[in-house]
Design an enzyme around this catalytic site. Structure first.
Site, PDB file in Angstrom:
ATOM      1  N   LYS A  34       0.803  -1.222   0.000  1.00  0.00           N
ATOM      2  CA  LYS A  34       0.000   0.000   0.000  1.00  0.00           C
ATOM      3  C   LYS A  34       0.837   1.273   0.000  1.00  0.00           C
ATOM      4  O   LYS A  34       0.461   2.266  -0.626  1.00  0.00           O
ATOM      5  CB  LYS A  34      -0.939  -0.008   1.211  1.00  0.00           C
ATOM      6  CG  LYS A  34      -1.867  -1.217   1.262  1.00  0.00           C
ATOM      7  CD  LYS A  34      -2.710  -1.348   0.011  1.00  0.00           C
ATOM      8  CE  LYS A  34      -3.756  -2.450   0.098  1.00  0.00           C
ATOM      9  NZ  LYS A  34      -3.207  -3.795   0.105  1.00  0.00           N
ATOM     10  N   LYS A  59      -2.460   0.578   9.177  1.00  0.00           N
ATOM     11  CA  LYS A  59      -2.905  -0.362   8.157  1.00  0.00           C
ATOM     12  C   LYS A  59      -1.739  -1.225   7.692  1.00  0.00           C
ATOM     13  O   LYS A  59      -0.612  -0.749   7.547  1.00  0.00           O
ATOM     14  CB  LYS A  59      -3.518   0.387   6.975  1.00  0.00           C
ATOM     15  CG  LYS A  59      -4.682   1.286   7.366  1.00  0.00           C
ATOM     16  CD  LYS A  59      -5.187   2.130   6.226  1.00  0.00           C
ATOM     17  CE  LYS A  59      -6.018   1.339   5.266  1.00  0.00           C
ATOM     18  NZ  LYS A  59      -6.673   2.227   4.263  1.00  0.00           N
ATOM     19  N   GLY A  98      -9.016  -6.521   3.300  1.00  0.00           N
ATOM     20  CA  GLY A  98     -10.114  -7.140   4.015  1.00  0.00           C
ATOM     21  C   GLY A  98     -10.221  -6.741   5.467  1.00  0.00           C
ATOM     22  O   GLY A  98     -10.855  -7.447   6.261  1.00  0.00           O
ATOM     23  N   ARG A 115      -7.454  -6.869  -9.617  1.00  0.00           N
ATOM     24  CA  ARG A 115      -8.182  -8.114  -9.857  1.00  0.00           C
ATOM     25  C   ARG A 115      -9.655  -7.805 -10.104  1.00  0.00           C
ATOM     26  O   ARG A 115     -10.088  -6.666  -9.982  1.00  0.00           O
ATOM     27  CB  ARG A 115      -8.076  -9.023  -8.618  1.00  0.00           C
ATOM     28  CG  ARG A 115      -8.509  -8.314  -7.340  1.00  0.00           C
ATOM     29  CD  ARG A 115      -8.597  -9.206  -6.134  1.00  0.00           C
ATOM     30  NE  ARG A 115      -8.756  -8.474  -4.897  1.00  0.00           N
ATOM     31  CZ  ARG A 115      -9.876  -7.921  -4.461  1.00  0.00           C
ATOM     32  NH1 ARG A 115     -10.984  -8.019  -5.185  1.00  0.00           N
ATOM     33  NH2 ARG A 115      -9.926  -7.287  -3.306  1.00  0.00           N
TER      34      ARG A 115
END
Length: 450
Positions: free
Chosen positions: A116, A158, A164, A293
């Site tokens: 990220k 994070k 998720g 994706r």
């Protein structure tokens, strides 16, 4: 076009991709764990290879076994779906090294967007604003304290390799930071074998809006406008809709343009989604992450834009040119998706595996149309080994009000017995003033008190 393709996934997503493959004349081949070997949904495949035990690590997450299955069944392509190996850059690279086509972006793009912090830097470099926070990773608690002092509270820690909602902790004040840092890092290490964290300012009352993209390998791409995904529980999406009630036509066209320009500037290929967080005060949209994706909620974009995203993934992977022009893609009507899980919402959403004694969806309701994406039928067993998704109910209608009315009518008449479900939660949210007015955000489940 490919003749045979291996679908490296299970359940609903495997069935979805198999359907798209067959419509293009491609024979779908499946892989299963021993726990899934006799599941009814495996009948969608021409051939099935058993990978190993029920444990995902010994079956669906074992890239070497999956690639061996592709080779021994004479497949020339591999579609990873979502979850499992879908965003594993090493798996994508190994597939291509073996001469297989990986249905998705390059391994480099997956790696860059999968971490990220580098993803934020990449998007910043092509002009997208990012959520305020740490510049790069916070390697230890001292670095986290320094970044927190600069960004201010509340904030989110994070996982750099995460998704998720795992490896994520919210801190409302400095006294919570040390414990949250340790917990988030440990969870990230356990879930992703990578405990690295970064830090972002938490935008209280923000909205989660994402843009669906399709890009071919010839430098052409289009966006399929946006989806709103703010109805969440513990960072897990429950209801998605398109278009977002938070944007006007000019705003959504501008957001889509900026997103596709950023993806093309980075040389992105195949389907992808750029996720943004809207500041509740300024309405500015900040880049959060990119999913490299197919996404669970892709059907809402398919219904409002009339584009089969899964089919285009396969065409692009087979070197076909994307013949869609941006001016020809326009959202029509409104779509909603509810993810129906086998969970008990009155027991903190505890998964409830079991046998489906009844599994009937009311699709003949109006004023809109209903689509149900599922891999299950009455008599099937909901496995305790994997996620608890039973089905996705997607509706489309001319207006948002009509779409809500259709979804409510469908869910009220749907009958699922043998396991607990989250339908009561969806109905409560859909009936709430916040949802009906379009003024909800990511902070709570409107209408649901548990």
């Amino acid at each position: 076009m490919f003749r045979r393709i291996l679908i490296a996934n299970r359940g609903e997503v495997a069935v979805r991709i198999a359907r798209a493959a067959r419509e293009l004349g491609i024979a779908p081949v499946g892989v299963v764990s021993e726990a899934d070997r006799d599941a009814s949904w495996t009948q969608v495949f021409d051939q099935v290879v058993t990978l190993g035990p029920a444990s995902a690590r010994e079956s669906y997450l074992d890239g070497a076994r999956v690639l061996q299955a592709a080779r021994q069944t004479h497949c020339t392509a591999v579609h990873p779906g979502w979850g499992f190996l879908a965003e594993d850059a090493r798996f994508a690279a190994q597939a291509r090294e073996l001469g297989l086509t990986f249905v998705g972006p390059s391994a480099d793009a997956i790696a860059r967007m999968g971490q990220k912090s580098p993803a934020k830097e990449a998007m910043r470099s092509v002009g997208l604003p990012v959520v305020p926070g740490s510049v790069g990773l916070v390697k230890d608690i001292d670095a986290a304290r320094a970044a927190a002092a600069e960004s201010g509270y509340p904030l989110l820690l994070k996982a750099d390799a995460g998704g998720g909602g795992r490896g994520m902790r919210r801190c409302d004040e400095a006294s919570q930071l040390d414990e949250a840092f340790s917990a988030a890092s440990a969870e990230a290490e356990s879930a992703f074998a990578n405990g690295d964290l970064y830090l972002e300012r938490y935008l209280t009352g923000g909205r989660h809006i994402e843009v669906q993209l399709l890009c071919d390998r010839f430098g052409h791409g289009v966006h399929l406008f946006e989806r709103e995904c703010s109805i969440q529980r513990r960072h897990q999406k429950l209801i998605e809709e398109a278009p977002s009630p938070a944007l006007d036509d000019a705003g959504r066209r501008d957001l889509g343009r900026r997103a596709i320009e950023a993806a093309l500037a980075l040389g992105y290929e195949n389907a992808g989604t750029i996720e943004f967080l809207m500041d509740p005060t300024t309405k500015e949209l900040f880049f959060m992450e990119m999913n490299t994706r197919l996404q669970v909620e892709h059907p809402v974009s398919e219904l409002v834009c009339g584009v089969d995203i899964a089919a285009w993934q396969l065409r692009i992977a087979a070197n076909h040119r994307l013949d869609l022009r941006q001016e020809d893609v326009a959202p029509k009507g409104h779509a909603l998706e509810c993810r129906i899980n086998a969970e008990d919402p009155h027991a903190d959403f505890r998964p409830t595996p079991g046998t489906l004694e009844r599994f009937d969806f009311a699709t003949d309701v109006g004023p809109g149309t209903v689509r149900v994406d599922t891999h299950l039928e009455a008599g099937d067993t909901v496995s305790p080994h994997y996620d608890s998704l039973l089905a996705k109910v997607i509706v489309h209608a001319d207006t948002r009000a009509a779409a809500i009315a259709t979804m409510v009518a469908c869910l009220e008449k749907t009958r699922i017995e043998g396991v607990n479900t989250t339908i009561a939660v969806h109905l409560a949210v859909l009936a709430s003033n916040e949802f009906r007015s379009g003024t909800y955000d990511t902070q709570s489940l409107p209408g649901w008190n548990g």
